[in-house]
Design an enzyme around this catalytic site. Structure first.
Site, PDB file in Angstrom:
ATOM      1  N   TYR A 227       0.800  -1.243   0.000  1.00 49.63           N
ATOM      2  CA  TYR A 227       0.000   0.000   0.000  1.00 49.63           C
ATOM      3  C   TYR A 227       0.823   1.279   0.000  1.00 49.63           C
ATOM      4  O   TYR A 227       0.264   2.349   0.076  1.00 49.63           O
ATOM      5  CB  TYR A 227      -0.994   0.001   1.174  1.00 49.63           C
ATOM      6  CG  TYR A 227      -0.407  -0.301   2.537  1.00 49.63           C
ATOM      7  CD1 TYR A 227       0.313   0.671   3.240  1.00 49.63           C
ATOM      8  CD2 TYR A 227      -0.576  -1.543   3.129  1.00 49.63           C
ATOM      9  CE1 TYR A 227       0.839   0.402   4.488  1.00 49.63           C
ATOM     10  CE2 TYR A 227      -0.051  -1.824   4.388  1.00 49.63           C
ATOM     11  CZ  TYR A 227       0.658  -0.846   5.061  1.00 49.63           C
ATOM     12  OH  TYR A 227       1.184  -1.117   6.294  1.00 49.63           O
ATOM     13  N   ARG A 397       7.558  14.156   8.069  1.00 55.69           N
ATOM     14  CA  ARG A 397       7.985  13.286   6.963  1.00 55.69           C
ATOM     15  C   ARG A 397       7.332  13.694   5.660  1.00 55.69           C
ATOM     16  O   ARG A 397       6.121  13.917   5.603  1.00 55.69           O
ATOM     17  CB  ARG A 397       7.540  11.855   7.255  1.00 55.69           C
ATOM     18  CG  ARG A 397       8.647  10.932   7.581  1.00 55.69           C
ATOM     19  CD  ARG A 397       8.256   9.503   7.819  1.00 55.69           C
ATOM     20  NE  ARG A 397       6.892   9.074   7.582  1.00 55.69           N
ATOM     21  CZ  ARG A 397       6.535   7.811   7.389  1.00 55.69           C
ATOM     22  NH1 ARG A 397       7.458   6.867   7.370  1.00 55.69           N
ATOM     23  NH2 ARG A 397       5.290   7.473   7.211  1.00 55.69           N
TER      24      ARG A 397
END
Ligand code: PLP
Length: 438
Positions: A227, A397
Protein backbone atom coordinates in the site's frame (compact mmCIF):
# COMPACT_ATOMS: atom_id res chain seq x y z
CA UNK A 1 16.91 31.58 -5.33
CA UNK A 2 14.88 28.75 -6.87
CA UNK A 3 11.70 30.12 -8.46
CA UNK A 4 8.36 28.49 -9.14
CA UNK A 5 9.01 29.11 -12.85
CA UNK A 6 12.22 27.07 -12.64
CA UNK A 7 10.13 24.22 -11.25
CA UNK A 8 7.44 24.59 -13.94
CA UNK A 9 10.16 24.36 -16.59
CA UNK A 10 11.42 21.14 -15.06
CA UNK A 11 7.88 19.72 -15.15
CA UNK A 12 7.57 20.64 -18.83
CA UNK A 13 10.77 18.72 -19.56
CA UNK A 14 9.86 15.71 -17.39
CA UNK A 15 9.41 12.53 -19.45
CA UNK A 16 7.50 10.87 -16.57
CA UNK A 17 5.00 13.75 -16.22
CA UNK A 18 2.21 11.95 -18.17
CA UNK A 19 2.16 9.15 -15.56
CA UNK A 20 0.36 11.50 -13.16
CA UNK A 21 -2.80 11.04 -15.22
CA UNK A 22 -2.98 7.47 -13.96
CA UNK A 23 -4.08 8.76 -10.54
CA UNK A 24 -7.17 10.39 -9.06
CA UNK A 25 -5.78 13.13 -6.87
CA UNK A 26 -8.16 15.57 -5.18
CA UNK A 27 -8.06 19.17 -6.44
CA UNK A 28 -5.80 21.37 -4.37
CA UNK A 29 -3.99 18.53 -2.63
CA UNK A 30 -0.22 18.10 -2.71
CA UNK A 31 0.26 14.51 -1.67
CA UNK A 32 3.61 13.92 -0.01
CA UNK A 33 2.60 10.78 1.87
CA UNK A 34 2.74 8.14 -0.86
CA UNK A 35 5.41 6.43 1.24
CA UNK A 36 2.70 5.69 3.80
CA UNK A 37 -0.39 5.17 1.63
CA UNK A 38 -0.05 5.46 -2.14
CA UNK A 39 -2.66 7.46 -4.08
CA UNK A 40 -5.68 5.93 -5.81
CA UNK A 41 -5.01 4.80 -9.40
CA UNK A 42 -7.71 5.88 -11.86
CA UNK A 43 -8.13 2.27 -13.03
CA UNK A 44 -8.82 0.85 -9.58
CA UNK A 45 -12.47 1.79 -8.86
CA UNK A 46 -13.81 0.34 -12.13
CA UNK A 47 -11.59 -2.74 -11.94
CA UNK A 48 -12.61 -3.50 -8.35
CA UNK A 49 -16.27 -2.79 -9.17
CA UNK A 50 -15.99 -5.28 -12.04
CA UNK A 51 -14.43 -7.88 -9.75
CA UNK A 52 -17.32 -7.35 -7.35
CA UNK A 53 -20.22 -7.24 -9.83
CA UNK A 54 -19.10 -9.58 -12.61
CA UNK A 55 -16.56 -11.90 -11.07
CA UNK A 56 -18.22 -12.27 -7.70
CA UNK A 57 -21.83 -11.31 -8.50
CA UNK A 58 -22.27 -13.25 -11.73
CA UNK A 59 -19.38 -15.69 -11.70
CA UNK A 60 -19.83 -16.65 -8.07
CA UNK A 61 -17.59 -19.52 -7.04
CA UNK A 62 -16.77 -20.31 -10.68
CA UNK A 63 -14.51 -17.24 -10.69
CA UNK A 64 -11.82 -19.02 -8.72
CA UNK A 65 -11.06 -20.71 -12.04
CA UNK A 66 -12.72 -18.55 -14.69
CA UNK A 67 -11.43 -15.19 -13.42
CA UNK A 68 -8.10 -16.64 -12.28
CA UNK A 69 -8.65 -15.74 -8.63
CA UNK A 70 -6.73 -18.77 -7.45
CA UNK A 71 -3.49 -17.66 -9.13
CA UNK A 72 -3.73 -13.97 -8.15
CA UNK A 73 -1.02 -14.29 -5.45
CA UNK A 74 1.41 -15.61 -8.07
CA UNK A 75 0.33 -13.21 -10.83
CA UNK A 76 0.60 -10.10 -8.69
CA UNK A 77 3.70 -11.51 -7.01
CA UNK A 78 5.44 -11.86 -10.37
CA UNK A 79 4.61 -8.27 -11.30
CA UNK A 80 6.01 -7.00 -8.02
CA UNK A 81 8.96 -9.35 -8.36
CA UNK A 82 9.90 -7.72 -11.65
CA UNK A 83 10.31 -4.42 -9.78
CA UNK A 84 12.63 -5.85 -7.12
CA UNK A 85 14.96 -8.10 -9.09
CA UNK A 86 13.08 -11.37 -8.63
CA UNK A 87 12.52 -13.84 -11.44
CA UNK A 88 9.05 -15.10 -12.37
CA UNK A 89 7.88 -17.69 -9.86
CA UNK A 90 10.00 -16.33 -7.00
CA UNK A 91 7.57 -13.90 -5.36
CA UNK A 92 3.96 -14.10 -4.11
CA UNK A 93 1.55 -11.43 -2.88
CA UNK A 94 -0.28 -12.36 0.31
CA UNK A 95 -1.01 -11.46 3.92
CA UNK A 96 0.54 -8.42 5.57
CA UNK A 97 4.14 -7.32 5.84
CA UNK A 98 4.17 -8.23 9.53
CA UNK A 99 2.83 -11.75 8.87
CA UNK A 100 5.21 -12.33 5.98
CA UNK A 101 8.11 -11.21 8.14
CA UNK A 102 7.17 -13.84 10.70
CA UNK A 103 7.12 -16.49 7.98
CA UNK A 104 10.51 -15.63 6.49
CA UNK A 105 12.24 -15.09 9.83
CA UNK A 106 10.92 -18.47 10.97
CA UNK A 107 12.00 -20.17 7.76
CA UNK A 108 15.44 -18.57 8.04
CA UNK A 109 15.71 -19.67 11.67
CA UNK A 110 14.95 -23.26 10.67
CA UNK A 111 17.68 -23.18 8.05
CA UNK A 112 20.16 -21.80 10.57
CA UNK A 113 19.21 -24.34 13.24
CA UNK A 114 19.75 -27.18 10.81
CA UNK A 115 23.28 -25.96 10.11
CA UNK A 116 24.39 -24.61 13.47
CA UNK A 117 23.28 -24.49 17.08
CA UNK A 118 25.77 -21.74 17.87
CA UNK A 119 23.92 -19.03 16.02
CA UNK A 120 21.13 -17.63 18.17
CA UNK A 121 21.14 -13.90 17.55
CA UNK A 122 19.07 -11.77 15.18
CA UNK A 123 20.71 -8.42 14.57
CA UNK A 124 18.79 -5.39 13.39
CA UNK A 125 18.71 -1.65 13.60
CA UNK A 126 17.37 0.15 16.62
CA UNK A 127 15.60 2.54 14.27
CA UNK A 128 13.93 -0.22 12.28
CA UNK A 129 10.15 -0.01 11.96
CA UNK A 130 8.52 -1.17 15.21
CA UNK A 131 6.44 -4.03 13.80
CA UNK A 132 9.61 -5.59 12.38
CA UNK A 133 11.24 -5.39 15.79
CA UNK A 134 8.15 -6.70 17.59
CA UNK A 135 7.82 -9.70 15.27
CA UNK A 136 11.51 -10.54 15.68
CA UNK A 137 11.22 -10.05 19.45
CA UNK A 138 8.28 -12.46 19.59
CA UNK A 139 10.05 -15.10 17.53
CA UNK A 140 13.21 -14.77 19.63
CA UNK A 141 11.15 -15.43 22.78
CA UNK A 142 9.87 -18.66 21.27
CA UNK A 143 13.29 -19.76 20.06
CA UNK A 144 15.24 -18.68 23.10
CA UNK A 145 17.22 -16.39 20.82
CA UNK A 146 18.29 -12.77 21.31
CA UNK A 147 17.39 -9.74 19.25
CA UNK A 148 20.26 -7.27 19.19
CA UNK A 149 19.53 -3.71 18.11
CA UNK A 150 22.40 -1.59 16.92
CA UNK A 151 22.97 1.68 15.11
CA UNK A 152 24.31 1.01 11.58
CA UNK A 153 28.04 1.60 12.28
CA UNK A 154 27.87 -0.73 15.30
CA UNK A 155 25.96 -3.27 13.23
CA UNK A 156 28.74 -3.33 10.66
CA UNK A 157 31.31 -3.76 13.45
CA UNK A 158 29.26 -6.59 14.94
CA UNK A 159 29.36 -8.53 11.68
CA UNK A 160 33.03 -7.84 10.94
CA UNK A 161 36.32 -9.30 12.08
CA UNK A 162 34.98 -12.68 13.16
CA UNK A 163 32.59 -11.14 15.71
CA UNK A 164 29.47 -12.50 13.98
CA UNK A 165 29.94 -16.18 14.76
CA UNK A 166 26.79 -16.25 16.91
CA UNK A 167 24.62 -14.25 14.50
CA UNK A 168 21.89 -16.22 12.77
CA UNK A 169 20.05 -13.52 10.83
CA UNK A 170 20.59 -9.92 9.83
CA UNK A 171 17.15 -8.31 9.48
CA UNK A 172 17.14 -4.89 7.86
CA UNK A 173 14.68 -2.52 6.25
CA UNK A 174 16.40 -1.18 3.16
CA UNK A 175 15.04 2.36 3.50
CA UNK A 176 14.58 3.66 7.04
CA UNK A 177 11.01 4.77 7.68
CA UNK A 178 12.04 7.78 9.78
CA UNK A 179 15.11 9.17 8.06
CA UNK A 180 14.90 7.69 4.58
CA UNK A 181 18.49 6.40 4.96
CA UNK A 182 19.15 3.75 2.31
CA UNK A 183 21.25 0.65 2.94
CA UNK A 184 23.42 -0.77 0.19
CA UNK A 185 21.75 -4.16 -0.08
CA UNK A 186 24.61 -5.85 -1.93
CA UNK A 187 27.37 -4.84 0.49
CA UNK A 188 25.32 -5.46 3.65
CA UNK A 189 24.25 -8.86 2.34
CA UNK A 190 27.86 -9.72 1.54
CA UNK A 191 28.91 -8.62 5.05
CA UNK A 192 26.23 -10.80 6.68
CA UNK A 193 27.11 -13.78 4.50
CA UNK A 194 30.82 -13.40 5.27
CA UNK A 195 29.83 -13.61 8.95
CA UNK A 196 27.84 -16.77 8.20
CA UNK A 197 24.41 -15.16 8.74
CA UNK A 198 21.30 -15.13 6.57
CA UNK A 199 19.63 -11.90 5.47
CA UNK A 200 16.00 -10.79 5.65
CA UNK A 201 15.25 -7.54 3.82
CA UNK A 202 12.13 -5.44 4.32
CA UNK A 203 11.42 -3.53 1.13
CA UNK A 204 8.44 -1.54 2.50
CA UNK A 205 9.92 1.79 1.39
CA UNK A 206 11.95 0.55 -1.57
CA UNK A 207 9.58 -1.53 -3.74
CA UNK A 208 8.27 0.85 -6.38
CA UNK A 209 10.48 3.68 -5.14
CA UNK A 210 13.91 2.66 -6.39
CA UNK A 211 15.60 -0.14 -8.33
CA UNK A 212 16.10 -3.21 -6.15
CA UNK A 213 18.07 -6.28 -7.25
CA UNK A 214 17.41 -9.13 -4.82
CA UNK A 215 19.05 -11.76 -6.99
CA UNK A 216 21.94 -9.49 -7.87
CA UNK A 217 22.60 -8.89 -4.17
CA UNK A 218 22.29 -12.60 -3.42
CA UNK A 219 19.82 -11.80 -0.63
CA UNK A 220 18.14 -14.68 1.20
CA UNK A 221 14.60 -13.51 2.00
CA UNK A 222 12.58 -10.35 1.39
CA UNK A 223 9.17 -8.98 2.19
CA UNK A 224 7.48 -5.70 1.37
CA UNK A 225 4.38 -3.62 1.53
CA UNK A 226 1.61 -3.28 -1.07
CA UNK A 227 0.00 0.00 0.00
CA UNK A 228 2.98 2.36 -0.05
CA UNK A 229 4.87 2.96 -3.32
CA UNK A 230 2.95 0.10 -4.97
CA UNK A 231 -0.35 2.02 -4.64
CA UNK A 232 -2.38 -1.07 -3.73
CA UNK A 233 -4.82 0.72 -1.40
CA UNK A 234 -5.36 0.71 2.35
CA UNK A 235 -4.36 -2.61 3.89
CA UNK A 236 -3.29 -4.04 0.52
CA UNK A 237 -1.64 -7.48 0.65
CA UNK A 238 2.11 -7.53 1.06
CA UNK A 239 4.64 -9.67 -0.81
CA UNK A 240 7.24 -12.26 0.06
CA UNK A 241 10.31 -13.49 -1.78
CA UNK A 242 12.77 -16.25 -0.98
CA UNK A 243 15.92 -16.95 -2.94
CA UNK A 244 15.41 -20.17 -4.92
CA UNK A 245 18.23 -21.78 -2.93
CA UNK A 246 16.01 -21.47 0.17
CA UNK A 247 12.43 -21.34 -1.13
CA UNK A 248 11.96 -25.09 -1.16
CA UNK A 249 13.71 -25.75 2.16
CA UNK A 250 11.73 -26.26 5.36
CA UNK A 251 8.16 -25.41 6.18
CA UNK A 252 7.28 -21.95 7.22
CA UNK A 253 5.18 -22.16 10.39
CA UNK A 254 1.89 -20.83 8.97
CA UNK A 255 1.42 -24.04 7.02
CA UNK A 256 -2.03 -23.31 5.66
CA UNK A 257 -3.75 -25.09 2.83
CA UNK A 258 -2.94 -22.51 0.14
CA UNK A 259 0.74 -23.34 0.68
CA UNK A 260 0.06 -27.06 0.28
CA UNK A 261 1.42 -28.90 -2.73
CA UNK A 262 -2.14 -29.86 -3.77
CA UNK A 263 -4.76 -27.94 -1.74
CA UNK A 264 -7.75 -29.45 -3.48
CA UNK A 265 -6.83 -33.02 -2.75
CA UNK A 266 -7.92 -32.24 0.84
CA UNK A 267 -5.38 -34.64 2.25
CA UNK A 268 -5.11 -34.68 6.05
CA UNK A 269 -1.38 -34.02 6.15
CA UNK A 270 0.55 -30.97 5.11
CA UNK A 271 2.96 -31.27 2.26
CA UNK A 272 4.50 -27.94 1.28
CA UNK A 273 4.23 -26.70 -2.28
CA UNK A 274 7.48 -26.43 -4.21
CA UNK A 275 9.19 -23.07 -4.02
CA UNK A 276 7.69 -19.77 -2.95
CA UNK A 277 4.07 -21.01 -3.05
CA UNK A 278 4.65 -22.64 0.35
CA UNK A 279 4.78 -19.13 1.79
CA UNK A 280 1.06 -18.75 1.12
CA UNK A 281 -1.23 -19.52 4.03
CA UNK A 282 -5.00 -19.12 3.63
CA UNK A 283 -7.51 -18.03 0.96
CA UNK A 284 -6.27 -15.03 -1.04
CA UNK A 285 -7.88 -11.61 -0.43
CA UNK A 286 -9.23 -11.41 -3.99
CA UNK A 287 -10.64 -7.88 -3.95
CA UNK A 288 -7.55 -6.45 -2.30
CA UNK A 289 -5.25 -8.31 -4.69
CA UNK A 290 -7.30 -6.94 -7.59
CA UNK A 291 -6.72 -3.40 -6.34
CA UNK A 292 -3.04 -4.15 -5.74
CA UNK A 293 -2.67 -5.35 -9.31
CA UNK A 294 -3.94 -1.96 -10.55
CA UNK A 295 -1.47 -0.23 -8.25
CA UNK A 296 1.48 -2.24 -9.51
CA UNK A 297 0.38 -1.56 -13.09
CA UNK A 298 0.92 2.18 -12.51
CA UNK A 299 4.62 1.39 -12.12
CA UNK A 300 4.70 -0.91 -15.12
CA UNK A 301 3.44 2.01 -17.16
CA UNK A 302 6.88 3.55 -16.59
CA UNK A 303 8.59 0.64 -18.37
CA UNK A 304 8.50 2.36 -21.74
CA UNK A 305 9.85 5.56 -20.15
CA UNK A 306 12.94 4.12 -18.52
CA UNK A 307 11.38 2.01 -15.77
CA UNK A 308 12.61 2.02 -12.19
CA UNK A 309 15.88 3.74 -13.18
CA UNK A 310 13.93 6.72 -14.54
CA UNK A 311 11.68 6.71 -11.47
CA UNK A 312 14.75 6.78 -9.24
CA UNK A 313 16.26 9.68 -11.22
CA UNK A 314 13.11 11.72 -10.79
CA UNK A 315 12.83 10.74 -7.13
CA UNK A 316 16.35 12.04 -6.54
CA UNK A 317 15.59 15.24 -8.46
CA UNK A 318 12.45 15.83 -6.34
CA UNK A 319 14.15 15.19 -3.00
CA UNK A 320 17.19 17.29 -4.00
CA UNK A 321 14.87 20.15 -4.89
CA UNK A 322 13.03 19.82 -1.58
CA UNK A 323 16.27 19.82 0.41
CA UNK A 324 17.54 22.86 -1.51
CA UNK A 325 14.30 24.78 -0.93
CA UNK A 326 14.26 23.84 2.77
CA UNK A 327 17.86 25.04 3.11
CA UNK A 328 17.00 28.28 1.36
CA UNK A 329 13.69 29.13 3.02
CA UNK A 330 13.11 26.94 6.08
CA UNK A 331 16.51 26.65 7.74
CA UNK A 332 16.24 30.26 8.98
CA UNK A 333 12.93 29.39 10.73
CA UNK A 334 14.21 26.37 12.63
CA UNK A 335 13.92 23.44 10.23
CA UNK A 336 16.74 21.00 9.55
CA UNK A 337 17.03 18.03 7.25
CA UNK A 338 17.01 14.77 9.25
CA UNK A 339 17.66 12.64 6.15
CA UNK A 340 20.98 11.88 4.49
CA UNK A 341 22.10 14.83 2.37
CA UNK A 342 23.77 12.50 -0.09
CA UNK A 343 20.99 11.40 -2.46
CA UNK A 344 22.79 8.13 -3.20
CA UNK A 345 22.08 6.93 0.35
CA UNK A 346 18.59 8.37 0.63
CA UNK A 347 15.28 6.77 -0.37
CA UNK A 348 12.30 8.66 -1.76
CA UNK A 349 11.54 10.69 1.36
CA UNK A 350 12.95 13.60 3.31
CA UNK A 351 12.32 14.17 7.00
CA UNK A 352 12.65 17.47 8.81
CA UNK A 353 13.17 18.33 12.44
CA UNK A 354 12.00 21.62 13.88
CA UNK A 355 13.58 23.54 16.73
CA UNK A 356 11.22 26.20 18.06
CA UNK A 357 12.23 29.42 19.83
CA UNK A 358 10.10 28.45 22.85
CA UNK A 359 11.77 25.03 23.11
CA UNK A 360 8.43 23.18 22.77
CA UNK A 361 7.86 20.57 20.06
CA UNK A 362 5.38 21.87 17.50
CA UNK A 363 6.09 19.24 14.85
CA UNK A 364 2.72 17.52 15.12
CA UNK A 365 0.78 20.81 14.97
CA UNK A 366 2.89 22.11 12.09
CA UNK A 367 2.06 18.99 10.06
CA UNK A 368 -1.64 19.32 10.94
CA UNK A 369 -1.62 22.95 9.80
CA UNK A 370 0.10 21.90 6.57
CA UNK A 371 -2.50 19.18 6.00
CA UNK A 372 -5.27 21.76 6.49
CA UNK A 373 -3.64 23.66 3.61
CA UNK A 374 -3.76 20.53 1.45
CA UNK A 375 -0.11 19.52 1.84
CA UNK A 376 -0.44 15.97 3.17
CA UNK A 377 2.65 14.53 4.81
CA UNK A 378 2.92 12.91 8.22
CA UNK A 379 4.51 13.17 11.64
CA UNK A 380 6.52 10.57 13.53
CA UNK A 381 7.10 11.01 17.23
CA UNK A 382 10.63 10.77 18.61
CA UNK A 383 11.71 8.47 21.41
CA UNK A 384 13.86 8.88 24.50
CA UNK A 385 17.44 7.70 24.73
CA UNK A 386 17.89 4.13 25.95
CA UNK A 387 20.64 1.57 26.47
CA UNK A 388 20.90 0.99 22.72
CA UNK A 389 21.32 4.55 21.55
CA UNK A 390 20.54 8.26 21.71
CA UNK A 391 17.15 10.01 21.75
CA UNK A 392 15.42 10.37 18.40
CA UNK A 393 13.73 13.66 17.53
CA UNK A 394 10.16 14.26 16.39
CA UNK A 395 10.10 14.45 12.61
CA UNK A 396 7.91 15.77 9.82
CA UNK A 397 7.98 13.29 6.96
CA UNK A 398 7.63 14.10 3.29
CA UNK A 399 7.43 11.25 0.78
CA UNK A 400 8.01 11.87 -2.91
CA UNK A 401 6.27 9.59 -5.38
CA UNK A 402 7.72 10.33 -8.84
CA UNK A 403 4.66 8.87 -10.59
CA UNK A 404 2.41 11.73 -9.53
CA UNK A 405 4.41 14.51 -7.91
CA UNK A 406 5.46 17.54 -9.89
CA UNK A 407 8.38 19.87 -9.27
CA UNK A 408 5.90 22.74 -8.72
CA UNK A 409 4.26 20.63 -6.01
CA UNK A 410 7.57 20.54 -4.16
CA UNK A 411 7.89 24.30 -4.49
CA UNK A 412 4.33 24.88 -3.29
CA UNK A 413 4.70 22.47 -0.37
CA UNK A 414 7.69 24.41 0.93
CA UNK A 415 5.85 27.68 0.34
CA UNK A 416 2.95 26.45 2.48
CA UNK A 417 5.35 25.37 5.22
CA UNK A 418 6.86 28.85 5.29
CA UNK A 419 3.40 30.40 5.54
CA UNK A 420 2.29 28.04 8.33
CA UNK A 421 5.26 29.30 10.32
CA UNK A 422 5.02 32.99 9.41
CA UNK A 423 1.34 33.12 10.32
CA UNK A 424 1.85 30.85 13.33
CA UNK A 425 -1.06 28.70 12.18
CA UNK A 426 0.30 25.73 14.11
CA UNK A 427 -0.69 27.46 17.35
CA UNK A 428 -4.38 26.96 16.62
CA UNK A 429 -5.96 24.57 19.13
CA UNK A 430 -7.47 22.34 16.44
CA UNK A 431 -3.98 21.48 15.17
CA UNK A 432 -2.78 20.50 18.63
CA UNK A 433 -5.25 17.67 19.29
CA UNK A 434 -3.65 14.29 18.57
CA UNK A 435 -5.62 11.77 16.51
CA UNK A 436 -5.18 8.01 16.78
CA UNK A 437 -3.18 7.90 13.53
CA UNK A 438 -0.46 10.51 13.06
C1 PLP B 1 4.85 0.12 6.52
C2 PLP B 1 5.77 -0.87 7.11
C3 PLP B 1 5.30 -2.06 7.63
C4 PLP B 1 3.83 -2.33 7.67
O1 PLP B 1 3.50 -3.58 8.13
P1 PLP B 1 1.97 -4.05 8.15
O2 PLP B 1 2.02 -5.45 8.49
O3 PLP B 1 1.40 -3.73 6.80
O4 PLP B 1 1.27 -3.20 9.16
C5 PLP B 1 6.22 -2.97 8.10
N1 PLP B 1 7.54 -2.71 8.07
C6 PLP B 1 8.02 -1.55 7.59
C7 PLP B 1 9.49 -1.31 7.56
C8 PLP B 1 7.16 -0.59 7.10
O5 PLP B 1 7.63 0.56 6.63
Amino acid sequence: MISRDDCARRDAADALAPLRDQFMLPEGVIYVDGNSLGALPRATPARVADAVRQEWGDGLIRSWNDAGWITLPQRVGDRIGALVGAKPGECVAADSTSVNLFKVLSAASRIVKADSSARRVIVSERQNFPTDLYIAEGLCRDLGWTLELLEPPALIERLSGGRGGDVAIMMLTQVNYRTGALHDMASMTALAHAAGALTVWDLAHSAGALPVDLNGAGADFAIGCGYKFLNGGPGAPAFVWAHPRHAGRFWQPLSGWMGHAAPFTFRPHYEPAAGIARFLCGTPAVLSLTALECGVDTLRAADALGGMAAIRDKSIALTELFVALVDERCAPIGFACASPRDARVRGSQVSLTHASADGASHGYAIMQALIARGVIGDFRAGTAADAHGPALPDILRFGFTPLYLRFVDVFDAVDHLVQVMQREEYREARFNKRSAVT
